[in-house]
Scaffold this motif. Structure first.
Motif, PDB file in Angstrom:
ATOM      1  N   HIS A  82       0.790  -1.120   0.092  1.00  9.24           N
ATOM      2  CA  HIS A  82      -0.015   0.129  -0.155  1.00  9.24           C
ATOM      3  C   HIS A  82       0.800   1.199  -0.054  1.00  9.24           C
ATOM      4  CE1 HIS A  82      -3.079  -2.842   1.567  1.00  9.24           C
ATOM      5  NE2 HIS A  82      -3.803  -2.236   0.785  1.00  9.24           N
ATOM      6  N   VAL A  83       2.066   1.204   0.267  1.00  7.51           N
ATOM      7  CA  VAL A  83       3.039   2.216   0.555  1.00  7.51           C
ATOM      8  C   VAL A  83       3.894   2.262  -0.629  1.00  7.51           C
ATOM      9  CG1 VAL A  83       4.394   3.729   1.954  1.00  7.51           C
ATOM     10  CG2 VAL A  83       2.595   2.312   3.145  1.00  7.51           C
TER      11      VAL A  83
ATOM     12  N   SER B  55       5.935   2.513   8.379  1.00  7.21           N
ATOM     13  CA  SER B  55       6.126   1.728   6.882  1.00  7.21           C
ATOM     14  C   SER B  55       7.534   1.919   6.765  1.00  7.21           C
ATOM     15  CB  SER B  55       5.282   2.360   5.853  1.00  7.21           C
ATOM     16  OG  SER B  55       5.499   3.590   5.817  1.00  7.21           O
TER      17      SER B  55
ATOM     18  N   SER C 228       2.658  -0.840   7.657  1.00  9.97           N
ATOM     19  CA  SER C 228       2.059   0.066   7.027  1.00  9.97           C
ATOM     20  C   SER C 228       0.391   0.334   7.841  1.00  9.97           C
ATOM     21  CB  SER C 228       1.709   0.325   5.680  1.00  9.97           C
ATOM     22  OG  SER C 228       0.822  -0.811   5.357  1.00  9.97           O
TER      23      SER C 228
ATOM     24  N   GLU D 111      -2.100   0.635   6.609  1.00  9.60           N
ATOM     25  CA  GLU D 111      -3.159  -0.230   5.661  1.00  9.60           C
ATOM     26  C   GLU D 111      -3.127  -2.019   5.924  1.00  9.60           C
ATOM     27  OE1 GLU D 111      -1.109   1.863   4.714  1.00  9.60           O
ATOM     28  OE2 GLU D 111      -1.773   3.247   3.043  1.00  9.60           O
TER      29      GLU D 111
ATOM     30  N   LEU E  87      -1.246  10.106   8.945  1.00  8.74           N
ATOM     31  CA  LEU E  87      -2.457   9.441   8.059  1.00  8.74           C
ATOM     32  C   LEU E  87      -2.547  10.265   6.929  1.00  8.74           C
ATOM     33  CD1 LEU E  87      -5.035   8.173  10.717  1.00  8.74           C
ATOM     34  CD2 LEU E  87      -3.380   6.956   9.742  1.00  8.74           C
TER      35      LEU E  87
ATOM     36  N   HIS F 245      -0.659  10.727   4.678  1.00  8.36           N
ATOM     37  CA  HIS F 245       0.224  10.041   3.802  1.00  8.36           C
ATOM     38  C   HIS F 245      -0.653   8.865   3.175  1.00  8.36           C
ATOM     39  CE1 HIS F 245       3.360  12.574   4.735  1.00  8.36           C
ATOM     40  NE2 HIS F 245       3.385  12.318   5.915  1.00  8.36           N
ATOM     41  N   VAL F 246      -1.680   8.423   3.772  1.00  5.64           N
ATOM     42  CA  VAL F 246      -2.629   7.343   3.301  1.00  5.64           C
ATOM     43  C   VAL F 246      -3.642   7.716   2.475  1.00  5.64           C
ATOM     44  CG1 VAL F 246      -4.263   5.517   4.356  1.00  5.64           C
ATOM     45  CG2 VAL F 246      -2.161   6.028   5.679  1.00  5.64           C
TER      46      VAL F 246
ATOM     47  N   LYS G 178      -8.342   6.413   3.196  1.00  8.65           N
ATOM     48  CA  LYS G 178      -8.115   6.422   4.644  1.00  8.65           C
ATOM     49  C   LYS G 178      -9.496   5.466   5.398  1.00  8.65           C
ATOM     50  CE  LYS G 178      -6.480  11.089   4.430  1.00  8.65           C
ATOM     51  NZ  LYS G 178      -5.971  10.859   2.850  1.00  8.65           N
TER      52      LYS G 178
ATOM     53  N   VAL H  92      -8.820   1.752   6.936  1.00  6.23           N
ATOM     54  CA  VAL H  92      -7.889   2.354   7.961  1.00  6.23           C
ATOM     55  C   VAL H  92      -8.513   2.772   9.410  1.00  6.23           C
ATOM     56  CG1 VAL H  92      -5.691   3.610   8.995  1.00  6.23           C
ATOM     57  CG2 VAL H  92      -5.664   2.775   6.734  1.00  6.23           C
TER      58      VAL H  92
END
Ligand SMILES: C[S@@+](CC[C@H](N)C(=O)[O-])C[C@H]1O[C@@H](n2cnc3c(N)ncnc32)[C@H](O)[C@@H]1O
Length: 242
Positions: free
Chosen positions: A4-5, A76, A103, A105, A123, A125-126, A129, A132
């Motif tokens: 996810h990242v 992460s 991460s 996620e 968050l 950066h996610v 959302k 999560v």
């Protein structure tokens, strides 16, 4: 693992890790935000706390400075965690903090596992959302709290929307001034790089607190309140209770 990242994003944080405490860590506003998160969390002795996107551990260490709690810290970036782990060893805190390279996620914690879940400037950066926040709701126990310290800035929309662009540039102007004043050229350079990512929604996906509130209520949180960070209109702290 960690699909996810993006690799670019992890490399960006990996590259920042050694300078983090000397750049954002020098900005007083950042410490004020973390202090407010700890204050409104109502953390108590022996509480189980999750620090999601812990970075170099600035928030976790403030929780432990307040009381003897047990922290699970996820991030992460292995380089960020390495800096945090050096501090844990130096301060002899291994019995209180458990770091996991993970991460937000990919979290797979059980139900009702934490008294407090906290996340500071991580968050945004996610990208996606909602899942999560739903996982946070599952993992926090009844009466437990999710505490979010974040930027209050809606960057959704088309990159060439002039209203959107001018809102982001207003925020960035203040950030650049603050970074230069308190963290010097090194901090300014980081924030300047960061600015492009906000504008292009490339690893930075900030939303406003109205949007955060809705995400929390939709996930099932009962009470959601927002605290301003005095003197800094673009930063706030949200407390959502299960
Ligand atoms: C700006 S730093 C904030 C660190 C710390 N919470 C603080 O307040 O000083 C953002 C952190 O989030 C981490 N991060 C970014 N995306 C993440 C994700 N999807 N899951 C977990 N951590 C993430 C980065 O590696 C970085 O350490």
């Amino acid at each position: 693992m960690m699909e996810h990242v993006s690799k670019d994003n992890r490399e960006w944080f990996g590259d920042w890790a050694n300078e983090y405490d000397n750049t954002l860590g020098k900005v007083k506003r950042h410490h004020k935000l973390l202090d407010l998160v700890v204050k409104v969390s109502g953390v108590k002795r022996n509480d189980q706390v999750l620090d999601s996107g812990c970075g170099t551990g600035l928030l976790s260490l403030k929780f432990l400075n307040k009381t003897d709690c047990n922290i699970t810290a996820i991030d992460s970036s292995s380089q960020m965690l390495r800096i945090f782990e050096e501090k844990i060893e130096l301060c002899n805190l291994a019995g209180h903090i458990h770091c996991i390279e993970k991460s937000a996620e990919d979290m797979d914690f059980g139900s009702n596992q934490f008294d407090i879940i906290a996340a500071t400037v991580a968050l945004h950066h996610v990208k996606f959302k909602e899942p999560v926040i739903k996982k946070f709701f599952t993992s926090v126990n009844g009466g437990g709290r999710f505490i979010l310290g974040e930027i209050d800035l809606d960057t959704t929309g088309k990159p060439d929307d002039p209203v959107r662009l001018s809102g982001i540039l207003n925020f960035l102007t203040k950030e650049f001034e603050l970074a230069m004043k308190e963290g010097g050229v090194q901090a300014f350079e980081r924030m300047y790089d960061n600015g492009k990512k906000h504008i292009l929604n490339d690893g930075e996906y900030s939303i406003g607190f109205g949007q955060w509130e809705r995400l929390c209520r939709n996930a099932g949180f009962k009470n959601v309140e927002v605290h301003p960070l005095e003197g800094f209109e673009w930063f706030k702290v949200l407390v959502a209770t299960k």
